[in-house]
Design an enzyme around this catalytic site. Sequence first.
Site, PDB file in Angstrom:
ATOM      1  N   THR A  49       0.985  -1.254  -0.010  1.00  0.00           N
ATOM      2  CA  THR A  49      -0.130  -0.020  -0.053  1.00  0.00           C
ATOM      3  C   THR A  49       0.888   1.440  -0.083  1.00  0.00           C
ATOM      4  O   THR A  49       1.949   1.105  -0.186  1.00  0.00           O
ATOM      5  CB  THR A  49      -1.064  -0.183   1.210  1.00  0.00           C
ATOM      6  N   CYS A  50       0.437   2.303   0.150  1.00  0.00           N
ATOM      7  CA  CYS A  50       0.925   3.692   0.236  1.00  0.00           C
ATOM      8  C   CYS A  50       1.913   3.787   1.379  1.00  0.00           C
ATOM      9  O   CYS A  50       2.744   4.588   1.531  1.00  0.00           O
ATOM     10  CB  CYS A  50       0.247   4.902  -0.008  1.00  0.00           C
ATOM     11  N   ASN A  51       1.697   2.842   2.532  1.00  0.00           N
ATOM     12  CA  ASN A  51       2.571   2.861   3.643  1.00  0.00           C
ATOM     13  C   ASN A  51       2.991   1.984   4.249  1.00  0.00           C
ATOM     14  O   ASN A  51       3.369   1.800   5.398  1.00  0.00           O
ATOM     15  CB  ASN A  51       1.753   3.873   4.709  1.00  0.00           C
ATOM     16  N   ARG A  52       2.890   0.652   3.384  1.00  0.00           N
ATOM     17  CA  ARG A  52       3.605  -0.608   4.118  1.00  0.00           C
ATOM     18  C   ARG A  52       3.735  -1.549   2.701  1.00  0.00           C
ATOM     19  O   ARG A  52       2.912  -1.434   1.621  1.00  0.00           O
ATOM     20  CB  ARG A  52       2.316  -1.396   4.778  1.00  0.00           C
ATOM     21  N   SER A 115     -10.894   2.500   6.334  1.00  0.00           N
ATOM     22  CA  SER A 115     -11.339   1.361   5.832  1.00  0.00           C
ATOM     23  C   SER A 115     -10.861   0.886   4.357  1.00  0.00           C
ATOM     24  O   SER A 115     -11.000  -0.104   3.888  1.00  0.00           O
ATOM     25  CB  SER A 115     -12.689   1.434   5.687  1.00  0.00           C
ATOM     26  N   GLN A 116     -10.003   1.524   3.799  1.00  0.00           N
ATOM     27  CA  GLN A 116      -9.514   1.592   2.679  1.00  0.00           C
ATOM     28  C   GLN A 116      -8.537   0.256   2.706  1.00  0.00           C
ATOM     29  O   GLN A 116      -8.306  -0.519   1.687  1.00  0.00           O
ATOM     30  CB  GLN A 116      -8.636   2.698   2.086  1.00  0.00           C
ATOM     31  N   GLY A 188      -4.047  10.390 -12.412  1.00  0.00           N
ATOM     32  CA  GLY A 188      -4.189   9.080 -12.221  1.00  0.00           C
ATOM     33  C   GLY A 188      -5.543   8.464 -12.504  1.00  0.00           C
ATOM     34  O   GLY A 188      -6.632   9.347 -12.398  1.00  0.00           O
ATOM     35  N   ALA A 189      -5.924   7.383 -12.664  1.00  0.00           N
ATOM     36  CA  ALA A 189      -7.053   6.585 -12.813  1.00  0.00           C
ATOM     37  C   ALA A 189      -7.399   5.248 -12.289  1.00  0.00           C
ATOM     38  O   ALA A 189      -8.124   4.639 -12.716  1.00  0.00           O
ATOM     39  CB  ALA A 189      -7.387   6.643 -14.431  1.00  0.00           C
ATOM     40  N   GLY A 190      -6.275   4.987 -11.367  1.00  0.00           N
ATOM     41  CA  GLY A 190      -6.410   3.707 -10.696  1.00  0.00           C
ATOM     42  C   GLY A 190      -7.552   3.774  -9.713  1.00  0.00           C
ATOM     43  O   GLY A 190      -8.412   4.646  -9.509  1.00  0.00           O
TER      44      GLY A 190
END
Length: 431
Positions: A49-52, A115-116, A188-190
């Site tokens: 993820t963005c932080n792990r 919750s993401q 971005g479009a993800g």
Amino acid sequence: MSVLVVGMSHKSAPIELLERASLDTDAAVKLSHRALETSSVTEAAVISTCNRVEIYVEAERFHGAVEEVSRLLAEHAALDRDQLVQAVYVHYDDSAVAHLFEVAAGLDSMILGESQILGQVRDALDTAQAEATVGPALNALFQQALRIGKRGHAETGIDRLAPSTVTAGLDAAGPVVADPGTRFLVAGAGTMASLAVRTLVDRGVDPSSIVVANRTLRRAHELVATFGVRAVPWDGIDAALAETDVVVSCTGAAGFVFDRDRVAAAASGRELVLIDLALPRDVEPTVADLDGVTVIDLVVLSGRSENAELAGDVEEVRHIVEAEVNTFLAAKNASRVTPTVIALRTMATDVVEAEVARVKSRVPDLTTDQVEQVRDALRRVAEKLIHAPTVRVQELVEGPAGLTYADALSDLFALDQAAVDAVTQVGGDEA
């Protein structure tokens, strides 16, 4: 065998190092397969993820697996041994189970309670299933983690401050986000970009004031069709930036999308907010030094402390996680002990039938009723002999000695290991 996780997150490593270790889907798949090629790993899944970045494996040997998985992570991130030791954490067996459950529940997130992470854990499992890098052990673990995460959000208000990193970034931007005249650019479009657009629209932002730019224009048009926003080709991003008040960037690009020169040319002294949710970062750090420009990135978000009012919810979720960990481990231990008990009872039945056959061959004149009496007598003797060991192993199933006792039971009664494995395989297939 037991589960092992080797990873690094915003709690253990600086953003600069996490950038080097970040993985896209293809890189995560490659890392999982490389882990399976080692001698100690039988299953593997990667959460990025963005932080792990975390590698979960089912390991036959603790020390061998730790060394091999750590080496793979170090090679990917180009870290030397000292850097790796300072940045990574290792959880094994019970601790690894508890860690994943806490991650899924949002207790280990940069934005507490978001919750993401549930979707990201689900994506990791889906990818591992598609690549056949997980088996019964990790599949059961991840499925339970997802259920716990959903339960925590359903039964508490832990995500009421910021249900996602996107929400936290927009909140950190302040009043400008709610201003009706504010113009937005989503780069971005993800999944993250889609969430950003959805969040803005849900907050009442006019879709016509949202522009989406992506290297693949088709993906940007998917957001246009879904939300009614506008799309521009990637080579039109400078023109779009010049007409934007707030940028939400999450491209996954290898280099800086918004470097100092690009932003300086577009801002030209006016107010501009850039919310950088990408890892590696999309916005060059020195952009924050420009007059009128505000940069909100993962470093900024990680420093925001708004968790005091969540104390009660956090404590409640921790209780949920603790109870679920105990339940999961008890079921896991039971699934390992049960095959031994079944194999023991099967062996006793085989011995009884063998003795009945021997009696019938030596005393051929026995009637059917007499044979049944002999069989019943032998069964009672066998049951009395194995009763205490089987009861004891069930009593110990939830304790730390459970598996050790099961192994001892197997050795003492000289159980056929193939029979124990066969029962285990059937149980795993049914799960």
